[in-house]
Design a protein around this motif. Structure first.
Motif, PDB file in Angstrom:
ATOM      1  N   ARG A 147      25.090 -38.334   4.112  1.00  0.00           N
ATOM      2  CA  ARG A 147      24.576 -38.809   2.830  1.00  0.00           C
ATOM      3  C   ARG A 147      23.964 -40.197   3.015  1.00  0.00           C
ATOM      4  O   ARG A 147      24.371 -40.960   3.888  1.00  0.00           O
ATOM      5  CB  ARG A 147      25.696 -38.881   1.791  1.00  0.00           C
ATOM      6  CG  ARG A 147      26.319 -37.550   1.476  1.00  0.00           C
ATOM      7  CD  ARG A 147      27.437 -37.657   0.459  1.00  0.00           C
ATOM      8  NE  ARG A 147      27.012 -38.239  -0.824  1.00  0.00           N
ATOM      9  CZ  ARG A 147      27.515 -37.883  -1.989  1.00  0.00           C
ATOM     10  NH1 ARG A 147      28.441 -36.930  -2.063  1.00  0.00           N
ATOM     11  NH2 ARG A 147      27.094 -38.464  -3.104  1.00  0.00           N
ATOM     12  N   GLU A 149      24.059 -42.643   0.747  1.00  0.00           N
ATOM     13  CA  GLU A 149      24.826 -43.702   0.091  1.00  0.00           C
ATOM     14  C   GLU A 149      25.812 -44.351   1.061  1.00  0.00           C
ATOM     15  O   GLU A 149      26.314 -43.714   1.975  1.00  0.00           O
ATOM     16  CB  GLU A 149      25.619 -43.165  -1.107  1.00  0.00           C
ATOM     17  CG  GLU A 149      24.779 -42.483  -2.152  1.00  0.00           C
ATOM     18  CD  GLU A 149      24.852 -40.978  -2.005  1.00  0.00           C
ATOM     19  OE1 GLU A 149      24.865 -40.295  -3.035  1.00  0.00           O
ATOM     20  OE2 GLU A 149      24.905 -40.494  -0.851  1.00  0.00           O
ATOM     21  N   ASN A 469      28.214 -39.164  -6.852  1.00  0.00           N
ATOM     22  CA  ASN A 469      27.550 -37.923  -7.279  1.00  0.00           C
ATOM     23  C   ASN A 469      26.922 -38.086  -8.665  1.00  0.00           C
ATOM     24  O   ASN A 469      25.816 -37.602  -8.916  1.00  0.00           O
ATOM     25  CB  ASN A 469      28.537 -36.756  -7.291  1.00  0.00           C
ATOM     26  CG  ASN A 469      28.999 -36.368  -5.891  1.00  0.00           C
ATOM     27  OD1 ASN A 469      28.296 -36.641  -4.915  1.00  0.00           O
ATOM     28  ND2 ASN A 469      30.158 -35.750  -5.774  1.00  0.00           N
ATOM     29  N   ASP A 470      27.628 -38.775  -9.568  1.00  0.00           N
ATOM     30  CA  ASP A 470      27.099 -39.000 -10.907  1.00  0.00           C
ATOM     31  C   ASP A 470      25.845 -39.874 -10.834  1.00  0.00           C
ATOM     32  O   ASP A 470      24.841 -39.603 -11.530  1.00  0.00           O
ATOM     33  CB  ASP A 470      28.145 -39.693 -11.791  1.00  0.00           C
ATOM     34  CG  ASP A 470      29.304 -38.763 -12.161  1.00  0.00           C
ATOM     35  OD1 ASP A 470      29.153 -37.547 -11.976  1.00  0.00           O
ATOM     36  OD2 ASP A 470      30.351 -39.275 -12.612  1.00  0.00           O
ATOM     37  N   GLN A 472      23.846 -40.113  -8.356  1.00  0.00           N
ATOM     38  CA  GLN A 472      22.788 -39.297  -7.748  1.00  0.00           C
ATOM     39  C   GLN A 472      22.155 -38.374  -8.793  1.00  0.00           C
ATOM     40  O   GLN A 472      20.935 -38.204  -8.825  1.00  0.00           O
ATOM     41  CB  GLN A 472      23.395 -38.474  -6.604  1.00  0.00           C
ATOM     42  CG  GLN A 472      22.379 -37.852  -5.657  1.00  0.00           C
ATOM     43  CD  GLN A 472      23.071 -37.127  -4.512  1.00  0.00           C
ATOM     44  OE1 GLN A 472      23.883 -36.225  -4.753  1.00  0.00           O
ATOM     45  NE2 GLN A 472      22.752 -37.520  -3.289  1.00  0.00           N
ATOM     46  N   SER A 473      23.000 -37.814  -9.668  1.00  0.00           N
ATOM     47  CA  SER A 473      22.502 -36.921 -10.725  1.00  0.00           C
ATOM     48  C   SER A 473      21.608 -37.670 -11.688  1.00  0.00           C
ATOM     49  O   SER A 473      20.561 -37.180 -12.112  1.00  0.00           O
ATOM     50  CB  SER A 473      23.679 -36.287 -11.465  1.00  0.00           C
ATOM     51  OG  SER A 473      24.466 -35.509 -10.610  1.00  0.00           O
ATOM     52  N   ALA A 475      19.904 -40.378 -11.078  1.00  0.00           N
ATOM     53  CA  ALA A 475      18.661 -40.752 -10.390  1.00  0.00           C
ATOM     54  C   ALA A 475      17.698 -39.586 -10.288  1.00  0.00           C
ATOM     55  O   ALA A 475      16.485 -39.763 -10.281  1.00  0.00           O
ATOM     56  CB  ALA A 475      18.993 -41.288  -8.999  1.00  0.00           C
ATOM     57  N   ALA A 476      18.260 -38.366 -10.216  1.00  0.00           N
ATOM     58  CA  ALA A 476      17.422 -37.173 -10.048  1.00  0.00           C
ATOM     59  C   ALA A 476      16.775 -36.744 -11.366  1.00  0.00           C
ATOM     60  O   ALA A 476      15.813 -35.970 -11.357  1.00  0.00           O
ATOM     61  CB  ALA A 476      18.278 -36.034  -9.475  1.00  0.00           C
ATOM     62  N   GLU A 477      17.320 -37.217 -12.472  1.00  0.00           N
ATOM     63  CA  GLU A 477      16.783 -36.792 -13.787  1.00  0.00           C
ATOM     64  C   GLU A 477      15.457 -37.452 -14.104  1.00  0.00           C
ATOM     65  O   GLU A 477      15.187 -38.564 -13.702  1.00  0.00           O
ATOM     66  CB  GLU A 477      17.807 -37.118 -14.883  1.00  0.00           C
ATOM     67  CG  GLU A 477      19.028 -36.213 -14.820  1.00  0.00           C
ATOM     68  CD  GLU A 477      20.078 -36.611 -15.852  1.00  0.00           C
ATOM     69  OE1 GLU A 477      19.850 -37.580 -16.610  1.00  0.00           O
ATOM     70  OE2 GLU A 477      21.133 -35.944 -15.895  1.00  0.00           O
TER      71      GLU A 477
END
Length: 477
Positions: A147, A149, A469-470, A472-473, A475-477
């Protein structure tokens, strides 16, 4: 039909690995217990009753699957036993050596309650993992996917290292910062070799390094590097500094030369075991050889100090504790080991003052147990007129540890602390009031056990993965 490997507690008695004679073990810093032979480990593991509600497991801070790996050991399936042991415990060979099993798993063994003598859980745990190292079953971490991060961890003690292990297995980039020149924290420099030989700790750190964990040593946060600099460099941060500030002694003469802190004394001794040059030892300042030693305190650190002084060749070693034997916080097993090695305990005794500079005498006040305090323990109170003088050339303060003032040292006023100075953090996750900053181990719960630090480190690492993970989610939105 195959012979039943378990439930042998009725016919087979409890049998610990052989303990070296006190007269022999006083002469060195090697561990005092021998290894089980394979047959003996199987026999002792086979004493487990495989009870329906395993109190050993529920009273273990890590909730280790103890009955399962005992059964596998009894059946000779040691690699499987190691896999199950390692699944819940990052450092089982360390816990097998230094956990107070008499207060945790073994102290709650069902067959102990029925009068058959507890299963030797700690000794079997040590045997399983030592065998795993010997056989090459312990491999460097190899994440299935890397990963991007990164996480910074301040403190290379058991909490920080346990978290590093979990995070690295998940593919996170991990950097551990520590003020000392070796990792391990108090496992390296606080706990003596006769309880935990140093190569046992060093090989785990080497395993983490081989698995991609980066160590930045001789790095004192707040002096050598700013907290903000570390925080800005990583996606999340874990504070696992432990507690190193020694509680002080009151009374006249307490500042005299020859009155030393337990942490300094034990660190000097452990550095010698690595072959380091230790000027404070060579000068005699932190060396008990030929001296009348008085250790003040009744916890496991005090036990480490008295047993170290014996091995350094002290003329006499006495331990003063203000409560009685039944109320001391240290392991009863350690007290017994110390007594066998020639340590004299003076119960219901507290220092009232000191004479000489350098110190030559401890003025001892006799105590009695009075009314219970807020914790329910009887408070010690002085017996008027009951005093005596105890000759001493070296006095070691082993009164416990307190947290350093991290918000001031690190210039982080928003880092919230409790009235005891420990960091305020969420139960189980370790999340602090600062975004992306977590905290675990003694700096949160106060001076405690290695096994609790491992538990905290593992739990917080899982929470940090959720945090990453949150992020990352989002950032992906």
């Amino acid at each position: 039909m195959a012979k039943q490997p378990m439930l042998k507690f009725v016919t087979v008695g409890r049998d610990m690995p052989e303990k070296r004679a006190a007269s022999v073990r006083r002469e060195d810093f090697n561990e005092i217990y021998a290894e089980y032979a394979d047959a003996k480990a199987k026999e002792q593991a086979g004493r487990c009753s495989q009870c329906g509600v395993p109190y050993c497991q529920s009273h273990c801070p890590l909730h280790n699957n103890i009955p399962d790996w005992l059964r596998l050991t009894a059946e000779g399936r040691l690699q499987e036993a190691y896999d199950i042991s390692q699944a819940t415990n990052t450092f089982p060979e360390i816990c097998g050596r230094i956990c107070p099993q008499d207060r945790l798993c073994e102290g709650n063994c069902v067959i102990e309650q029925s009068g058959h003598g507890t299963v030797t859980i700690g000794a079997v745990e040590k045997y399983i993992t030592d065998t795993a190292w010997d056989e090459g079953w312990v491999k460097p971490i190899q994440p299935s996917q890397e990963r991007a991060e990164s996480v910074g961890i301040i403190g290379a003690g058991p909490g920080g290292l346990a978290a590093a292990d979990v995070l690295r297995r998940a593919g996170v980039q991990v950097t551990v910062y520590d003020r000392y020149d070796r990792g391990g924290g108090l496992m390296t420099y606080g706990i003596p070799g006769f309880k935990l030989e140093k190569d046992v700790v060093m090989r785990r750190i080497e395993q983490l390094e081989q698995g991609g964990v980066e160590f930045v040593l001789n790095c004192d946060v707040g002096k050598d590097i700013a907290f903000d600099e570390i925080r800005n460099k990583h996606n999340a941060l874990l504070i696992a500094t432990g507690v190193y500030k020694s509680r002080d002694l009151p009374g006249p003469g307490a500042g005299a030369k020859g009155i030393v802190r337990a942490i300094d004394y034990l660190t000097a001794s452990n550095r010698l075991s690595f072959g380091d040059s230790v000027p404070e030892y060579e000068s005699g300042e932190l060396n008990a050889e030929g001296k009348q030693v008085v250790v003040i305190g009744g916890g496991d650190t005090a036990m480490d100090c008295v047993r170290t002084a014996v091995r350094q060749g002290a003329k006499s070693v006495k331990c003063l504790y203000r409560r009685d034997r039944e109320n001391m916080p240290g392991s009863q097993r350690e007290v017994q080991n110390a007594e066998e090695e020639g340590v004299e305990f003076q119960w219901l005794s507290a220092p009232k003052g000191f004479a000489g500079d350098p110190v030559s005498m401890v003025k001892v006040q006799q105590m009695r147990l009075g009314q219970p305090d807020a914790t329910g323990r009887q408070s010690p109170e002085p017996i008027e007129g009951a005093e005596h003088d105890e000759p001493a050339d070296l006095v070691i303060k082993a009164l416990g540890f307190e947290p350093e003032d991290l918000p001031t040292l690190w210039n982080q006023k928003e880092l919230e602390v409790t009235r005891w100075g420990t960091i305020k953090a969420e139960f189980t996750t370790g999340q602090t009031a600062m975004d992306g900053v977590f905290a675990v181990g003694d700096i949160v719960r106060g001076a405690s056990l290695v096994v609790w630090a491992i538990r905290d480190g593992r739990d917080s690492a899982a929470a940090m993965l959720d945090y990453l993970n949150d992020a990352q989610s989002v950032a992906a939105e």
